[in-house]
Structures are given as C-alpha cells and as structure tokens.
Design a protein around this motif. Sequence first.
Motif, PDB file in Angstrom:
ATOM      1  N   TYR A   1      -0.574 -11.666  10.936  1.00 48.20           N
ATOM      2  CA  TYR A   1      -0.090 -13.016  10.624  1.00 48.20           C
ATOM      3  C   TYR A   1      -1.238 -13.895  10.172  1.00 48.20           C
ATOM      4  O   TYR A   1      -1.042 -14.927   9.557  1.00 48.20           O
ATOM      5  CB  TYR A   1       0.606 -13.630  11.829  1.00 48.20           C
ATOM      6  N   GLN A   2      -2.439 -13.479  10.514  1.00 48.57           N
ATOM      7  CA  GLN A   2      -3.588 -14.266  10.088  1.00 48.57           C
ATOM      8  C   GLN A   2      -3.913 -14.014   8.629  1.00 48.57           C
ATOM      9  O   GLN A   2      -4.345 -14.909   7.924  1.00 48.57           O
ATOM     10  CB  GLN A   2      -4.800 -13.918  10.957  1.00 48.57           C
ATOM     11  N   ASP A   3      -3.724 -12.814   8.235  1.00 44.67           N
ATOM     12  CA  ASP A   3      -3.938 -12.491   6.833  1.00 44.67           C
ATOM     13  C   ASP A   3      -2.846 -11.531   6.401  1.00 44.67           C
ATOM     14  O   ASP A   3      -2.901 -10.336   6.661  1.00 44.67           O
ATOM     15  CB  ASP A   3      -5.308 -11.845   6.639  1.00 44.67           C
ATOM     16  N   PRO A   4      -1.850 -12.053   5.754  1.00 45.67           N
ATOM     17  CA  PRO A   4      -0.699 -11.232   5.372  1.00 45.67           C
ATOM     18  C   PRO A   4      -1.060 -10.072   4.464  1.00 45.67           C
ATOM     19  O   PRO A   4      -0.257  -9.172   4.270  1.00 45.67           O
ATOM     20  CB  PRO A   4       0.199 -12.226   4.629  1.00 45.67           C
TER      21      PRO A   4
ATOM     22  N   PRO B   1     -12.392 -16.213   7.190  1.00 42.02           N
ATOM     23  CA  PRO B   1     -12.133 -16.128   8.622  1.00 42.02           C
ATOM     24  C   PRO B   1     -10.706 -15.769   8.950  1.00 42.02           C
ATOM     25  O   PRO B   1     -10.385 -15.502  10.088  1.00 42.02           O
ATOM     26  CB  PRO B   1     -12.454 -17.544   9.108  1.00 42.02           C
ATOM     27  N   SER B   2      -9.861 -15.768   7.998  1.00 43.07           N
ATOM     28  CA  SER B   2      -8.461 -15.507   8.295  1.00 43.07           C
ATOM     29  C   SER B   2      -8.020 -14.205   7.686  1.00 43.07           C
ATOM     30  O   SER B   2      -6.914 -14.066   7.226  1.00 43.07           O
ATOM     31  CB  SER B   2      -7.601 -16.635   7.759  1.00 43.07           C
ATOM     32  N   ASN B   3      -8.883 -13.262   7.682  1.00 45.80           N
ATOM     33  CA  ASN B   3      -8.524 -12.013   7.034  1.00 45.80           C
ATOM     34  C   ASN B   3      -8.012 -10.993   8.020  1.00 45.80           C
ATOM     35  O   ASN B   3      -7.979  -9.825   7.732  1.00 45.80           O
ATOM     36  CB  ASN B   3      -9.719 -11.461   6.263  1.00 45.80           C
ATOM     37  N   GLY B   4      -7.604 -11.451   9.153  1.00 44.36           N
ATOM     38  CA  GLY B   4      -7.004 -10.533  10.092  1.00 44.36           C
ATOM     39  C   GLY B   4      -7.985 -10.010  11.113  1.00 44.36           C
ATOM     40  O   GLY B   4      -7.607  -9.415  12.092  1.00 44.36           O
ATOM     41  N   MET B   5      -9.210 -10.242  10.875  1.00 40.81           N
ATOM     42  CA  MET B   5     -10.180  -9.848  11.869  1.00 40.81           C
ATOM     43  C   MET B   5     -10.499 -11.075  12.705  1.00 40.81           C
ATOM     44  O   MET B   5     -10.854 -12.124  12.191  1.00 40.81           O
ATOM     45  CB  MET B   5     -11.445  -9.337  11.195  1.00 40.81           C
TER      46      MET B   5
END
Length: 345
Positions: free
Chosen positions: A233-236, A300-304
């Motif tokens: 959900y952080q990085d679709p 920063p929002s790439n899912g990690m």
Amino acid sequence: MSGEKGEIYHPDHGHHYLFRDVAEFYDLSSLFSQRPGPGTNSLLHDLPSIDASFPAFADYFNGTSDHDTVYRSVDAPYSSNVKKEALHGMDHVTDGVICNTSSVSRADCGTGPATPNSSMSSSSSEAAAIDDCKIDSMVLKQEGDEEVKGEATTKVEEGDKAKKVNKPRAKGEKRQRQPRFAFMTKSEVDHLEDGYRWRKYGQKAVKNSPYPRSYYRCTTQKCPVKKRVERSYQDPTVVITTYEGKHTHQTPATLRGSAHLLAPPPPPNLPLHMGFHRDLLMSHLISSSMITAPMDVTNPSNGMTMPMNFPLQPPTQSANAPHSENQLTEYGLLQDIVPSLINQP
DNA sequence: CGGATTTGACCGGCGC
DNA sequence: GCGCCGGTCAAATCCG
C-alpha cells in the motif's frame, strides 16, 4: 562488480539485510541455508536482527543449498561487519551457481528465446512475464520459520499468522506454520510467474491497504506450498509475494500441459535442485540490482519501510532514469552484467 | 466439460 | 468474552 545490490528483509524484526553485489548475494543467500538445529549456530544467534533458524533459502523453491552465511543489517549499523567477518569463515559458496543463473537471467529478461538450460524458460508464460521486464526491483524477504525458530521466536508479525484451517483437526492440534519467504518485487503484474503452477484459492482485503491479498496453492498434487500475493500500500508498484512451505516436487510449472517446453536437465555439475530457484532469484536480482538502487534510496514510499541510507555503489545510468527508460536499458545492462557474474571467482 | 477464478461464509487465533 | 482479522473453504461462475 558494481551497482548490484538488493536486500533480504525480515519483517518480523523489521530489518533489511543488504547485499551489494552478486557475491554478497550468495553469501547472503547462504544465510538462508543455515538450518541449525536447536542449540547450534551461536554466531547467528548473536546477530541483532536475524533469526538463526531461517530455513534454507533455496528450500522455498525447490531444494536445498549448501551455502553458508554472511549478511548485513541496515538497521543494525553496519558495524555488524565484525560479525560478518567472523562469519566469513563459514563461507563455502557453491561453484557454478552464478554462471548458470546468469545465463538464465539474461535469457529470461531478454527478447530472444530463453536458453534451453533454463528451467525458467521452460514455461512460456513465465518467460513472457519476465521477458517484458516489468519487474524493476526486488527485495528478498524472509518471514521466518516458526517450526525451527522455536524459542528464538518472540513475536510473530502480522500476516505471519498462517495457522488456521477450517477443516476439523485433532483437539489442541495447531497448524504448523511452514517456513516462509517473501519477495518484494516492483512489477506491474500481481502474480509473478515463478515456474510453478498455482491455483488461486482466496482473496482477502488487507487491513489498511486498498489492495487485496491473493492466496495461491501449488497445483502439484500433494505439494503443500502456498503463496500470497499483495501489493504494497505504500508503493503500489511493489508486489509482495510470500511463499510458504517447500515444494515436494522437482519440476516446476512445466509438469503439466507443456511437456514439450520442458527444459533439459541442468548441467551435471549443478545440483538439480539448484536450478529453478537460482534462476528465478538471480533473474530478479539482476534486474532489480541495476534498477532500484536510486529509487530505493530516494523514494521513501517504495514499499520498503526501512531507511535506505546504506552505502551503495553509484547508480547505473538506468538507475536515474524513469521507469520506462529503466526497462529499456535493463536489457543492455543485464547483458553487461552477466559476464561479470559469470566471472565471479 | 474440466480446470481456474471469484467471492461470501466460516473458522480460529489474538488482543483488548 | 467479544470482536477483529488473517486464512481457508467451497459453491458459483468464468473461460478456453
């Protein structure tokens, strides 16, 4: 060796274990081949953020590996180098792996026909899936192994609670959770082909996420392996694929309906069981390692969920390019990198 | 028609 | 004890 990197992530502990090059990757993958019995492997137990009882990395796919371990934690400052160095004494990386993997990876991500050597190439669908190089990045993610974690396990993470079945079971019998291993893959497709055939048996909405989680089972008879697929959900753009269990069969997807596509057995100098998972992992690794570095660091929002301020090689040219360009350049980069992998000492 | 997918119901663990 | 939530089941539906 330059620019190749990736991560292994333990969500239970919230730590990433980084590798900067393929050699390190294999060191790292060795980590997962550590399957110590109770009371063994004190070195690993000493490490701050990884469970010593991780099942064999390769076991999540098709077999076992003989590697030993070295790894690094992002959270735990790299000062764990001390331990890393200590662990280096345990290394005995299997030869031949990189070479074979590299050729496979190149084929898988190239436009031409896959190499006949590749077990990946044995499935036309998966080959297509990877051929189009939608997969931009990958993080390897270990979810732990409750069965062997034993006392070392203090807390099981959300989503790691694969414990129930609806079928009646003996009184007090708890479902034993299988070892899990998860990939975080930057991909446009949810269900990444991995060489096995899967049947979807469920889909659930994920709390706090607009994206559903899909549940798949290996269609091979008596094979207990399951996998979950969900988008971050952080990085679709990131797909999280979690494998659970261990395949009980040697031959991936091609078992059914595509015998004519079956790849020939791996070279005699390579263990059969190393074929598929190695190919898959490395194909992911290579594509990701060349592409995701800058994004991981800057986005920063790439899912990690972890800060990505680890020391990395300068990004490749494609690394700074938009995704479309990444995809375009990946082929060349991949082919560029393959020889270097092959030449790994 | 057989296999795969969808989807609502159900179960059971866990936290409060 | 209760409610939430993840995971699974299984009937219905879809699809080749």
